[in-house]
Design a protein around this motif. Structure first.
Motif, PDB file in Angstrom:
ATOM      1  N   VAL A 129       0.881  -1.164   0.000  1.00 27.38           N
ATOM      2  CA  VAL A 129       0.000   0.000   0.000  1.00 27.38           C
ATOM      3  C   VAL A 129       0.917   1.212   0.000  1.00 27.38           C
ATOM      4  CG1 VAL A 129      -1.770   1.299   1.230  1.00 27.38           C
ATOM      5  CG2 VAL A 129      -1.797  -1.199   1.285  1.00 27.38           C
ATOM      6  N   GLN A 130       0.840   2.042  -1.038  1.00 30.41           N
ATOM      7  CA  GLN A 130       1.756   3.164  -1.180  1.00 30.41           C
ATOM      8  C   GLN A 130       1.069   4.470  -0.799  1.00 30.41           C
ATOM      9  OE1 GLN A 130       3.195   1.581  -5.291  1.00 30.41           O
ATOM     10  NE2 GLN A 130       4.843   2.905  -4.536  1.00 30.41           N
ATOM     11  N   CYS A 131       1.702   5.192   0.117  1.00 32.88           N
ATOM     12  CA  CYS A 131       1.183   6.478   0.564  1.00 32.88           C
ATOM     13  C   CYS A 131       2.358   7.393   0.859  1.00 32.88           C
ATOM     14  CB  CYS A 131       0.277   6.318   1.781  1.00 32.88           C
ATOM     15  SG  CYS A 131       0.972   5.304   3.093  1.00 32.88           S
ATOM     16  N   VAL A 132       2.107   8.697   0.867  1.00 36.81           N
ATOM     17  CA  VAL A 132       3.162   9.674   1.105  1.00 36.81           C
ATOM     18  C   VAL A 132       2.636  10.766   2.030  1.00 36.81           C
ATOM     19  CG1 VAL A 132       4.199   9.235  -1.154  1.00 36.81           C
ATOM     20  CG2 VAL A 132       2.581  11.131  -0.892  1.00 36.81           C
ATOM     21  N   ALA A 133       3.568  11.487   2.657  1.00 37.28           N
ATOM     22  CA  ALA A 133       3.247  12.703   3.395  1.00 37.28           C
ATOM     23  C   ALA A 133       3.619  13.882   2.506  1.00 37.28           C
ATOM     24  CB  ALA A 133       4.025  12.756   4.702  1.00 37.28           C
ATOM     25  N   ALA A 134       2.677  14.793   2.295  1.00 40.59           N
ATOM     26  CA  ALA A 134       2.915  15.920   1.391  1.00 40.59           C
ATOM     27  C   ALA A 134       2.143  17.136   1.862  1.00 40.59           C
ATOM     28  CB  ALA A 134       2.510  15.565  -0.036  1.00 40.59           C
ATOM     29  N   GLY A 135       2.850  18.214   2.156  1.00 38.95           N
ATOM     30  CA  GLY A 135       2.192  19.462   2.530  1.00 38.95           C
ATOM     31  C   GLY A 135       1.259  19.342   3.706  1.00 38.95           C
ATOM     32  N   GLY A 136       1.641  18.508   4.707  1.00 43.17           N
ATOM     33  CA  GLY A 136       0.790  18.326   5.869  1.00 43.17           C
ATOM     34  C   GLY A 136      -0.378  17.402   5.650  1.00 43.17           C
ATOM     35  N   HIS A 137      -0.386  16.643   4.576  1.00 44.41           N
ATOM     36  CA  HIS A 137      -1.446  15.680   4.274  1.00 44.41           C
ATOM     37  C   HIS A 137      -0.876  14.269   4.225  1.00 44.41           C
ATOM     38  CE1 HIS A 137      -2.895  19.503   2.533  1.00 44.41           C
ATOM     39  NE2 HIS A 137      -4.118  19.037   2.700  1.00 44.41           N
ATOM     40  N   LEU A 138      -1.698  13.293   4.585  1.00 45.93           N
ATOM     41  CA  LEU A 138      -1.399  11.891   4.339  1.00 45.93           C
ATOM     42  C   LEU A 138      -2.168  11.485   3.088  1.00 45.93           C
ATOM     43  CD1 LEU A 138      -0.173   9.151   5.265  1.00 45.93           C
ATOM     44  CD2 LEU A 138      -2.297   8.761   6.517  1.00 45.93           C
ATOM     45  N   VAL A 139      -1.441  11.051   2.050  1.00 45.40           N
ATOM     46  CA  VAL A 139      -2.053  10.768   0.752  1.00 45.40           C
ATOM     47  C   VAL A 139      -1.846   9.296   0.414  1.00 45.40           C
ATOM     48  CG1 VAL A 139      -2.195  11.455  -1.667  1.00 45.40           C
ATOM     49  CG2 VAL A 139      -1.488  13.125   0.050  1.00 45.40           C
ATOM     50  N   VAL A 140      -2.948   8.549   0.325  1.00 43.69           N
ATOM     51  CA  VAL A 140      -2.901   7.134  -0.040  1.00 43.69           C
ATOM     52  C   VAL A 140      -3.085   7.046  -1.552  1.00 43.69           C
ATOM     53  CG1 VAL A 140      -3.807   4.834   0.437  1.00 43.69           C
ATOM     54  CG2 VAL A 140      -3.977   6.625   2.185  1.00 43.69           C
ATOM     55  N   LEU A 141      -2.091   6.458  -2.238  1.00 42.53           N
ATOM     56  CA  LEU A 141      -2.013   6.588  -3.691  1.00 42.53           C
ATOM     57  C   LEU A 141      -2.225   5.306  -4.473  1.00 42.53           C
ATOM     58  CD1 LEU A 141       1.135   8.862  -3.725  1.00 42.53           C
ATOM     59  CD2 LEU A 141      -1.084   9.519  -4.659  1.00 42.53           C
ATOM     60  N   ALA A 142      -1.678   4.211  -3.988  1.00 35.11           N
ATOM     61  CA  ALA A 142      -1.655   3.016  -4.837  1.00 35.11           C
ATOM     62  C   ALA A 142      -1.716   1.760  -3.989  1.00 35.11           C
ATOM     63  CB  ALA A 142      -0.396   3.013  -5.701  1.00 35.11           C
ATOM     64  N   CYS A 178       4.569   1.242  -8.343  1.00 30.21           N
ATOM     65  CA  CYS A 178       5.136   2.463  -8.911  1.00 30.21           C
ATOM     66  C   CYS A 178       6.131   3.100  -7.949  1.00 30.21           C
ATOM     67  CB  CYS A 178       4.020   3.447  -9.260  1.00 30.21           C
ATOM     68  SG  CYS A 178       2.926   3.829  -7.864  1.00 30.21           S
ATOM     69  N   ALA A 179       6.720   4.209  -8.377  1.00 25.95           N
ATOM     70  CA  ALA A 179       7.547   5.038  -7.502  1.00 25.95           C
ATOM     71  C   ALA A 179       6.685   6.196  -7.020  1.00 25.95           C
ATOM     72  CB  ALA A 179       8.771   5.553  -8.255  1.00 25.95           C
ATOM     73  N   ALA A 180       6.595   6.379  -5.703  1.00 24.36           N
ATOM     74  CA  ALA A 180       5.732   7.408  -5.121  1.00 24.36           C
ATOM     75  C   ALA A 180       6.530   8.245  -4.134  1.00 24.36           C
ATOM     76  CB  ALA A 180       4.534   6.770  -4.415  1.00 24.36           C
ATOM     77  N   GLY A 181       6.331   9.559  -4.184  1.00 22.14           N
ATOM     78  CA  GLY A 181       7.036  10.436  -3.257  1.00 22.14           C
ATOM     79  C   GLY A 181       6.463  11.836  -3.295  1.00 22.14           C
ATOM     80  N   SER A 182       7.108  12.738  -2.571  1.00 17.39           N
ATOM     81  CA  SER A 182       6.675  14.136  -2.544  1.00 17.39           C
ATOM     82  C   SER A 182       7.888  15.038  -2.459  1.00 17.39           C
ATOM     83  CB  SER A 182       5.738  14.399  -1.357  1.00 17.39           C
ATOM     84  OG  SER A 182       6.438  14.294  -0.127  1.00 17.39           O
ATOM     85  N   ALA A 183       7.729  16.234  -3.009  1.00 12.58           N
ATOM     86  CA  ALA A 183       8.775  17.260  -2.949  1.00 12.58           C
ATOM     87  C   ALA A 183       8.106  18.615  -2.907  1.00 12.58           C
ATOM     88  CB  ALA A 183       9.694  17.153  -4.164  1.00 12.58           C
ATOM     89  N   GLY A 184       8.467  19.437  -1.923  1.00 14.02           N
ATOM     90  CA  GLY A 184       7.872  20.761  -1.810  1.00 14.02           C
ATOM     91  C   GLY A 184       6.374  20.745  -1.620  1.00 14.02           C
ATOM     92  N   GLY A 185       5.840  19.698  -0.966  1.00 20.91           N
ATOM     93  CA  GLY A 185       4.410  19.597  -0.734  1.00 20.91           C
ATOM     94  C   GLY A 185       3.626  19.059  -1.902  1.00 20.91           C
ATOM     95  N   VAL A 186       4.305  18.701  -2.992  1.00 21.44           N
ATOM     96  CA  VAL A 186       3.648  18.176  -4.192  1.00 21.44           C
ATOM     97  C   VAL A 186       3.869  16.673  -4.266  1.00 21.44           C
ATOM     98  CG1 VAL A 186       3.564  18.281  -6.712  1.00 21.44           C
ATOM     99  CG2 VAL A 186       3.958  20.366  -5.390  1.00 21.44           C
ATOM    100  N   VAL A 187       2.816  15.927  -4.640  1.00 21.26           N
ATOM    101  CA  VAL A 187       2.872  14.472  -4.752  1.00 21.26           C
ATOM    102  C   VAL A 187       3.312  14.094  -6.159  1.00 21.26           C
ATOM    103  CG1 VAL A 187       1.546  12.330  -4.578  1.00 21.26           C
ATOM    104  CG2 VAL A 187       1.007  14.258  -3.070  1.00 21.26           C
ATOM    105  N   TYR A 188       4.204  13.098  -6.239  1.00 13.98           N
ATOM    106  CA  TYR A 188       4.688  12.611  -7.532  1.00 13.98           C
ATOM    107  C   TYR A 188       4.476  11.098  -7.621  1.00 13.98           C
ATOM    108  CZ  TYR A 188       7.086  17.066  -8.323  1.00 13.98           C
ATOM    109  OH  TYR A 188       7.360  18.397  -8.525  1.00 13.98           O
ATOM    110  N   LEU A 189       4.042  10.648  -8.805  1.00 16.53           N
ATOM    111  CA  LEU A 189       3.944   9.228  -9.127  1.00 16.53           C
ATOM    112  C   LEU A 189       4.673   8.987 -10.438  1.00 16.53           C
ATOM    113  CD1 LEU A 189       0.261   8.081  -8.459  1.00 16.53           C
ATOM    114  CD2 LEU A 189       2.300   7.357  -7.248  1.00 16.53           C
TER     115      LEU A 189
END
Length: 387
Positions: A129-142, A178-189
């Motif tokens: 289960v892929q999720c990231v922390a971004a801009g103060g949010h928990l984002v579940v992606l894949a 996939c590859a999942a991450g965040s930079a500067g509060g933005v989510v990337y896949l």
């Protein structure tokens, strides 16, 4: 209740009332006391008195960082028929207690009930289960659903400060592995597998800003090849770049670096690639990339200048690390098959470490570091459901 018990209860109630009526700091109005006390470590205020403890959890005090975990039932039988396969918890470092997050009740869109964590075709591993922390949010992606297809056509987002869940905009290409991450509060896949292997999806990459109202997923420069769809991996931000590899652990691998500013993929430095021997993370507020060597049990930090890894701590407790998150000067490592999280203070020398047991009856799948969850009623933001 006896007379003596009544008397003790009255005395206790009276002392609480008197404490509540006392100013936060004698001689100062509370609004100035708030400004003074907010500069102190929250763990110090928490230990002094009830009044300061309440201040730490009030809306006027800067939110301190807490641990957030995606969990699943610890027993081999998995979730019951009326239970989602995964749940969400937060660990308060001041009270040292786990609390469940509000349930993301967004039917009929929420795909949690259909998630698949194990399958007979993958006996030796769990489905990620892929999720990231971004801009103060928990984002579940894949993730993977029971049909072995991407489980999330749109991300599931939790905002701790408002205690609200919402659905993000539809992905251009729902994916898993996939590859999942965040930079500067933005989510990337980047890369991954859709309904089946497709070269276009395997080379594609997209981004989304969860803090920008009305934002949608935008395409970014494609990955140079489709070989980054072999595993679910982290894309870790450092020095304005997102770094990722296509295979976890010590196996032979390829690396890639995405320059966020120039929207361009680059070769990964040789030293970085050679030392990427386990799960990786970096603090959202900036700092080095941390990797846990899952065979040695060594926590390492990457130095861009000489292109080398520096060992910060080594312990048997870190062997077979499954995932790591970083923030607030701590690296939090999921160990022992998810029954515990080992926390490493990367600022101390030698590095201090301690263990946080998983919530009772649960196994930790993934962890992230985010601001503490505010108290109050849960909010469900349905504004994105019709987007």
């Amino acid at each position: 209740m006896t007379d003596a018990a009544c008397k003790r209860h009255k005395l206790s109630s009276s002392s609480v009332v008197q404490e509540e009526e006392q100013p936060l700091l004698p001689g100062l109005p509370d609004h100035l006391a708030h400004r003074c006390l907010s500069r102190l470590p929250p763990q110090l205020l928490f230990a002094v008195c009830r009044q300061w403890r309440r201040l730490v959890y009030s809306p006027w005090f800067p939110p301190f960082l807490s641990l957030y975990a995606v969990v699943c039932p610890s027993d081999d039988g998995g979730a019951s028929a009326d239970e989602d396969p995964i749940g969400f918890y937060t660990f308060d470092p001041l009270s040292a207690k786990w609390s469940p997050l509000p349930s993301p009740s967004l039917p009929p869109h929420t795909p949690l009930r259909s998630l698949l964590l194990r399958h007979p075709s993958f006996i030796a591993r769990s489905l990620p289960v892929q999720c990231v922390a971004a801009g103060g949010h928990l984002v579940v992606l894949a993730a993977t659903n029971h049909r072995l297809l991407p489980a999330f056509p749109r991300p599931l987002v939790f905002h701790p400060t408002s205690r609200s869940w919402r659905l993000g905009p539809p992905l251009r290409a729902p994916r898993r592995w996939c590859a999942a991450g965040s930079a500067g509060g933005v989510v990337y896949l980047a890369s991954g597998v859709g309904t089946g292997y497709n070269t276009e999806v395997a080379r594609s990459a997209e981004r989304w800003d969860p803090s920008a109202p009305g934002a949608v997923w935008d395409r970014v420069a494609p990955v140079r090849n489709g070989r980054f769809s072999r595993e679910a991996v982290e894309a870790v931000a450092s020095e304005g770049k997102l770094c990722t590899v296509n295979v976890r652990g010590r196996a032979a691998k390829e690396g890639a670096v995405y320059d966020v500013r120039s929207d361009r993929w680059e070769e990964m430095p040789a030293g970085m690639l050679e030392g990427w021997t386990g799960p990786a993370a970096a603090a959202e507020e900036g700092g080095p990339i941390y990797v846990v060597d899952e065979e040695r049990g060594a926590l390492k930090a990457y130095d861009w200048g000489p292109d080398r890894w520096v060992v910060l701590a080594e312990s048997e407790r870190l062997i077979r690390a499954a995932q790591v998150a970083a923030g607030g000067g701590r690296a939090c490592v999921v160990c022992d098959g998810g029954v515990a999280v080992v926390v490493v203070d990367v600022k101390s020398r030698p590095a201090r470490m301690w263990t946080v047991e998983a919530p009772r009856g649960k196994r930790v799948v993934a962890v992230h570091v985010l601001p503490r969850m505010c108290h109050g009623a849960v909010t469900v933001d349905r504004s994105a459901e019709t987007a």
